[in-house]
Scaffold this active site. Sequence first.
Site, PDB file in Angstrom:
ATOM      1  N   ASP A   1     -16.221   2.099 -10.107  1.00  0.00           N
ATOM      2  CA  ASP A   1     -15.600   1.267  -9.072  1.00  0.00           C
ATOM      3  C   ASP A   1     -16.068  -0.187  -9.255  1.00  0.00           C
ATOM      4  OD1 ASP A   1     -13.812   1.176  -6.906  1.00  0.00           O
ATOM      5  OD2 ASP A   1     -15.446   1.130  -5.452  1.00  0.00           O
TER       6      ASP A   1
ATOM      7  N   TRP B   1     -19.342   5.928  -3.029  1.00  0.00           N
ATOM      8  CA  TRP B   1     -18.886   6.949  -3.982  1.00  0.00           C
ATOM      9  C   TRP B   1     -19.999   7.948  -4.283  1.00  0.00           C
ATOM     10  CZ3 TRP B   1     -14.855   5.870  -8.290  1.00  0.00           C
ATOM     11  CH2 TRP B   1     -13.693   5.336  -7.717  1.00  0.00           C
TER      12      TRP B   1
ATOM     13  N   ASP C   1     -25.996   0.030 -10.612  1.00  0.00           N
ATOM     14  CA  ASP C   1     -25.355  -1.178 -10.095  1.00  0.00           C
ATOM     15  C   ASP C   1     -26.304  -2.353 -10.289  1.00  0.00           C
ATOM     16  OD1 ASP C   1     -22.793  -1.564  -7.884  1.00  0.00           O
ATOM     17  OD2 ASP C   1     -24.167  -3.241  -8.168  1.00  0.00           O
TER      18      ASP C   1
ATOM     19  N   GLY D   1     -23.076   2.531  -2.201  1.00  0.00           N
ATOM     20  CA  GLY D   1     -23.322   3.961  -2.318  1.00  0.00           C
ATOM     21  C   GLY D   1     -22.253   4.877  -1.768  1.00  0.00           C
TER      22      GLY D   1
ATOM     23  N   LYS E   1     -11.478   1.961 -11.489  1.00  0.00           N
ATOM     24  CA  LYS E   1     -10.697   0.929 -10.805  1.00  0.00           C
ATOM     25  C   LYS E   1     -10.294  -0.136 -11.811  1.00  0.00           C
ATOM     26  CE  LYS E   1     -12.810  -1.833  -7.833  1.00  0.00           C
ATOM     27  NZ  LYS E   1     -13.410  -2.122  -6.513  1.00  0.00           N
TER      28      LYS E   1
ATOM     29  N   ASP F   1     -27.937  -4.801 -14.670  1.00  0.00           N
ATOM     30  CA  ASP F   1     -26.628  -5.288 -15.110  1.00  0.00           C
ATOM     31  C   ASP F   1     -26.125  -4.410 -16.247  1.00  0.00           C
ATOM     32  OD1 ASP F   1     -24.419  -6.656 -16.029  1.00  0.00           O
ATOM     33  OD2 ASP F   1     -25.357  -8.633 -15.916  1.00  0.00           O
TER      34      ASP F   1
END
EC number: 2.1.1.166
Length: 209
Positions: free
Chosen positions: A124, A65, A83, A63, A164, A99
């Site tokens: 990320d 971000w 997530d 958490g 990322k 997922d």
Amino acid sequence: MTAKKRSASSTRWMQEHFDDHYVKLAQKRGLRSRAAFKLEELQEKDHLIKPGMTVVDLGAAPGGWSQVAVKLVGDRGKVIACDILPMDPIVGVDFLQGDFREDAVLNALLERVGDEKVDVVLSDMAPNMSGSDGVDQPRAMYLVELALDMCHQVLAPNGSFAVKVFQGEGFDEYMKAVREAFKVVKTRKPDSSRARSREVYLVATGYKL
């Protein structure tokens, strides 16, 4: 990788983690992870998130971000996070556990977004690393491709994307695809990224429909 090598590698990572300036600073500031500083650095340079915006945060747990994003969007904004791992609630963040690679989870996420387009997509995400580039890099590239696909589905015109990416096979092709979708694309290596990591962040602004 042998058990001995893996053990040595794990020990080194743990030592780095506990000695890490950013880990200590995150704990001091009540942030959930050192990753929060990466988004703060990107925000400082690129001013991605503004009050009242709607932000999607992919790969959000634990958490870090989302904590940064929800402060930046303020009471009039919205943060929708996803997530595969559980995440403790954050006031102002709508969290979906699942997922992201599964259609059912993607559809549930799209339902949370609704008919309104979003202003910023953050990713990320990273796969569980096996230590084999031949396995890890394709997995990592698959995730960032899904994140870009999410942009195509939900991002508003002139919206922004921060993702990322691990440098390696497929990176150049991915960079080209992002450049085709956005007016400006910059590569960032935040100070809070570990020096030996191959991770960089692509910051893309001016989404072109």
